[in-house]
Design a protein around this motif. Sequence first.
Motif, mmCIF file in Angstrom:
data_model
loop_
_atom_site.group_PDB
_atom_site.id
_atom_site.type_symbol
_atom_site.label_atom_id
_atom_site.label_comp_id
_atom_site.label_asym_id
_atom_site.label_seq_id
_atom_site.Cartn_x
_atom_site.Cartn_y
_atom_site.Cartn_z
ATOM 1 N N PRO A 143 0.820 -1.227 0.000
ATOM 2 C CA PRO A 143 0.000 0.000 0.000
ATOM 3 C C PRO A 143 0.852 1.276 0.000
ATOM 4 O O PRO A 143 0.506 2.251 -0.677
ATOM 5 C CB PRO A 143 -0.828 -0.109 1.279
ATOM 6 C CG PRO A 143 -0.882 -1.569 1.571
ATOM 7 C CD PRO A 143 0.434 -2.117 1.107
ATOM 8 N N ALA A 144 1.961 1.266 0.737
ATOM 9 C CA ALA A 144 2.846 2.437 0.734
ATOM 10 C C ALA A 144 3.425 2.671 -0.654
ATOM 11 O O ALA A 144 3.568 3.826 -1.094
ATOM 12 C CB ALA A 144 3.969 2.250 1.747
ATOM 13 N N ALA A 145 3.742 1.595 -1.366
ATOM 14 C CA ALA A 145 4.285 1.726 -2.721
ATOM 15 C C ALA A 145 3.244 2.328 -3.669
ATOM 16 O O ALA A 145 3.587 3.161 -4.524
ATOM 17 C CB ALA A 145 4.762 0.367 -3.236
ATOM 18 N N VAL A 146 2.005 1.925 -3.507
ATOM 19 C CA VAL A 146 0.940 2.481 -4.354
ATOM 20 C C VAL A 146 0.800 3.978 -4.084
ATOM 21 O O VAL A 146 0.750 4.791 -5.020
ATOM 22 C CB VAL A 146 -0.397 1.736 -4.126
ATOM 23 C CG1 VAL A 146 -1.546 2.452 -4.808
ATOM 24 C CG2 VAL A 146 -0.288 0.291 -4.608
ATOM 25 N N ILE A 147 0.746 4.354 -2.820
ATOM 26 C CA ILE A 147 0.631 5.773 -2.464
ATOM 27 C C ILE A 147 1.860 6.536 -2.947
ATOM 28 O O ILE A 147 1.755 7.615 -3.537
ATOM 29 C CB ILE A 147 0.430 5.943 -0.944
ATOM 30 C CG1 ILE A 147 -0.933 5.406 -0.532
ATOM 31 C CG2 ILE A 147 0.581 7.406 -0.537
ATOM 32 C CD1 ILE A 147 -1.135 5.310 0.969
#
Length: 169
Positions: A143-147
């Motif tokens: 999720p951090a990579a997507v953000i």
Amino acid sequence: MKLKDMVLTALLLSIGLVLHQITPPIVGGMKPNFLLAMLFVALYINNSPRNAFLAGVIGGTFAALTTSFPGGQVANFFEEIITAFVVSLLIKLTAKMSPHLSVPLVGFIGTVESGTVFLTIALLVVGSLPVAFPILFTTVVIPAAVINTFVTYICYNVVFSARKVMKKA
């Protein structure tokens, strides 16, 4: 390496640190890593090995000073340096692509690599993680990579638009 590039790298990372500190968590305590996004943008501005090392050391020091993760001080410091060189290589490999494709791609891959290296080093330093590696990877790193993909792209566009305006002035 030019002094103005070194100053710009330090300034971008400082801005990333401040933004990272004042940004409230979005989902489950997770927030965009502006420090990592600014590291990527600094490497787009000057993709030399010296700048990668400088940016990695500064970013690693900032991240180490602000982490609360067990073993995070050591893990953040070394992970940022490793990530700087990996992202530097990714930028070179995607140089012929449009920035509209390469910047988000580098932001995503760089963040996944950063999270993976961080968790691996923290595991080696502490001996165990607070939660199993696969759970941390799927619930935090991805999720951090997507953000961060979007944050990196936005920051890149803001910085490069400002550079164009400054060159005209």
